[in-house]
Design a protein around this motif. Structure first.
Motif, mmCIF file in Angstrom:
data_model
loop_
_atom_site.group_PDB
_atom_site.id
_atom_site.type_symbol
_atom_site.label_atom_id
_atom_site.label_comp_id
_atom_site.label_asym_id
_atom_site.label_seq_id
_atom_site.Cartn_x
_atom_site.Cartn_y
_atom_site.Cartn_z
ATOM 1 N N MET A 149 0.834 -1.235 0.035
ATOM 2 C CA MET A 149 0.149 -0.083 0.073
ATOM 3 C C MET A 149 0.911 1.250 -0.057
ATOM 4 N N PRO A 150 0.273 2.446 -0.299
ATOM 5 C CA PRO A 150 1.113 3.568 -0.212
ATOM 6 C C PRO A 150 1.709 3.952 1.043
ATOM 7 N N PRO A 151 3.046 4.420 1.222
ATOM 8 C CA PRO A 151 3.735 4.710 2.654
ATOM 9 C C PRO A 151 2.639 5.529 3.630
ATOM 10 N N VAL A 152 2.106 6.491 2.910
ATOM 11 C CA VAL A 152 1.108 7.515 3.719
ATOM 12 C C VAL A 152 0.142 6.857 4.026
ATOM 13 N N THR A 153 -0.591 5.671 3.541
ATOM 14 C CA THR A 153 -1.610 5.232 3.933
ATOM 15 C C THR A 153 -1.300 4.258 5.013
ATOM 16 N N ALA A 154 -0.098 3.625 4.881
ATOM 17 C CA ALA A 154 0.519 2.680 6.047
ATOM 18 C C ALA A 154 0.818 3.462 7.292
ATOM 19 N N ALA A 155 1.331 4.601 7.266
ATOM 20 C CA ALA A 155 1.723 5.210 8.265
ATOM 21 C C ALA A 155 0.366 5.776 8.984
ATOM 22 N N ALA A 156 -0.788 6.283 8.419
ATOM 23 C CA ALA A 156 -2.008 6.610 8.683
ATOM 24 C C ALA A 156 -2.661 5.541 9.650
ATOM 25 N N ILE A 157 -2.546 4.110 9.001
ATOM 26 C CA ILE A 157 -3.253 3.208 9.727
ATOM 27 C C ILE A 157 -2.488 2.877 10.815
ATOM 28 N N GLY A 161 6.954 19.460 14.315
ATOM 29 C CA GLY A 161 6.785 20.609 13.611
ATOM 30 C C GLY A 161 6.980 20.784 12.260
ATOM 31 N N ILE A 162 8.317 20.383 12.035
ATOM 32 C CA ILE A 162 9.182 20.433 10.937
ATOM 33 C C ILE A 162 8.691 19.493 10.094
ATOM 34 N N GLY A 163 8.437 18.280 10.670
ATOM 35 C CA GLY A 163 7.830 17.162 9.752
ATOM 36 C C GLY A 163 6.383 17.638 9.102
ATOM 37 N N TRP A 164 5.548 18.247 10.028
ATOM 38 C CA TRP A 164 4.406 18.581 9.642
ATOM 39 C C TRP A 164 4.477 19.771 8.698
ATOM 40 N N ALA A 165 5.286 20.807 8.806
ATOM 41 C CA ALA A 165 5.429 21.940 7.688
ATOM 42 C C ALA A 165 6.088 21.369 6.440
ATOM 43 N N SER A 166 6.928 20.295 6.485
ATOM 44 C CA SER A 166 7.575 19.753 5.164
ATOM 45 C C SER A 166 7.093 18.652 4.548
ATOM 46 N N ALA A 167 5.873 18.209 5.096
ATOM 47 C CA ALA A 167 5.192 16.784 4.788
ATOM 48 C C ALA A 167 5.073 16.607 3.292
ATOM 49 N N GLU A 168 4.910 17.731 2.526
ATOM 50 C CA GLU A 168 4.403 17.804 1.192
ATOM 51 C C GLU A 168 5.751 17.741 0.322
ATOM 52 N N LEU A 169 7.016 18.146 1.032
ATOM 53 C CA LEU A 169 8.175 18.383 0.323
ATOM 54 C C LEU A 169 9.023 17.218 0.305
ATOM 55 N N VAL A 170 9.293 16.241 1.121
ATOM 56 C CA VAL A 170 10.269 15.226 1.344
ATOM 57 C C VAL A 170 9.535 14.075 1.032
ATOM 58 N N SER A 171 10.398 13.320 -0.022
ATOM 59 C CA SER A 171 9.672 11.927 -0.293
ATOM 60 C C SER A 171 9.955 10.804 0.865
ATOM 61 N N ASP A 172 9.018 9.797 0.726
ATOM 62 C CA ASP A 172 9.290 8.743 1.815
ATOM 63 C C ASP A 172 10.604 8.126 1.457
ATOM 64 N N SER A 173 11.194 7.888 0.203
ATOM 65 C CA SER A 173 12.140 7.129 0.209
ATOM 66 C C SER A 173 13.551 7.975 0.417
ATOM 67 N N ALA A 174 13.480 9.430 0.538
ATOM 68 C CA ALA A 174 14.495 10.110 1.152
ATOM 69 C C ALA A 174 14.461 9.966 2.539
ATOM 70 N N VAL A 175 13.671 9.906 3.258
ATOM 71 C CA VAL A 175 13.513 9.710 4.564
ATOM 72 C C VAL A 175 13.999 8.396 5.163
#
Length: 253
Positions: free
Chosen positions: A44-52, A89-103
């Protein structure tokens, strides 16, 4: 639980395995919690996995805190939480900028560097260094950030805490309390980002009985584990997770 809550039986099986591994780690057994999102991201998409996983993590935290509340070094918590809040807070502010792969790549490299440092003995005599306020703010901030973006805050926190050579019970209790607070804080930005839809919450709810059982089992194992076994096991689990995260990060770039 019916698999039709999920997209397929495979998605259900992988999610259940991830929850068991995270639950064992939440109970205090090594760094396997880092495998949760990467494992689920296979189906599943990483964002979905994190939300679940986040609501499941919060319930696990309740179980863990109930078990470990008497084993918390509150001085360490006070030193690292300001940085962790800033990292979230930084993670929230940059949520749309940093890819899951980079993290994943960054967290994996940090994990492997930590283990390599321990293997060559560079951590000897680092107990006093680990207690410095600047180190607490830096590693707490990195733990908060990576926890927000990938539920992968364990390696930075362990880099700060493991040179302190705490008793395994105190190490576990302090770690449990740190992530109980950070996961509760993460609920607000995740909700604001619209990640808690009915489908994700239903899948999270289906995993709760498994999560509670795995968390209890992890705590039972740690209480019966000697320090001479606990620390090598933790280093080994962090190393394995680090390799996995680096592999996934490079593959996704």
């Amino acid at each position: 639980m019916h698999w039709t809550i999920f997209a397929s039986p495979t998605e259900l099986a992988v999610t259940a395995l991830a929850v068991v591994l995270v639950g064992l780690s939440k109970g205090g057994l090594g760094g396997m919690s880092l495998l949760g999102v990467p494992l689920m991201a296979l189906v599943m998409p990483p964002v979905t996995a994190a939300a679940i996983l986040l609501p499941v993590l919060v319930v696990m935290d309740v179980v863990s805190v109930a078990s470990w509340r008497a084993w918390v070094d509150w001085q360490i918590i006070r030193r690292i939480m300001p940085g962790a809040v800033a990292g979230i807070g930084i993670g929230w502010a940059s949520a749309e900028l940093v890819s899951d792969s980079a993290v994943r790549l960054v967290v994996g490299l940090v994990s492997l560097a930590f283990v390599a440092r321990a293997l060559v003995g560079a951590g000897q005599g680092a107990a006093l260094a680990g207690a410095r306020p600047a180190a607490a703010r830096f590693w707490g901030g990195l733990a908060g950030y990576t926890s927000f973006v990938a539920h992968a805050g364990a390696p930075p926190l362990q880099i700060y805490m493991m040179p302190l050579r705490l008793d395994p019970k105190l190490f576990t209790g302090t770690t449990v309390m740190f992530f109980a607070v950070t996961n509760a804080l993460k609920l607000v930005p995740y909700a604001a980002l619209g990640e808690f839809g009915s489908d994700n919450l239903a899948r999270a709810a289906a995993m709760l009985p498994l999560a509670i059982g795995a968390t209890w089992l992890g705590g039972w194992v740690v209480r019966h584990m000697r320090a001479s076994i606990f620390y090598p096991f933790t280093y080994a689990s962090v190393a394995l997770v680090g390799v996995k995260l680096v592999w996934d990060g490079l593959a996704g770039l």
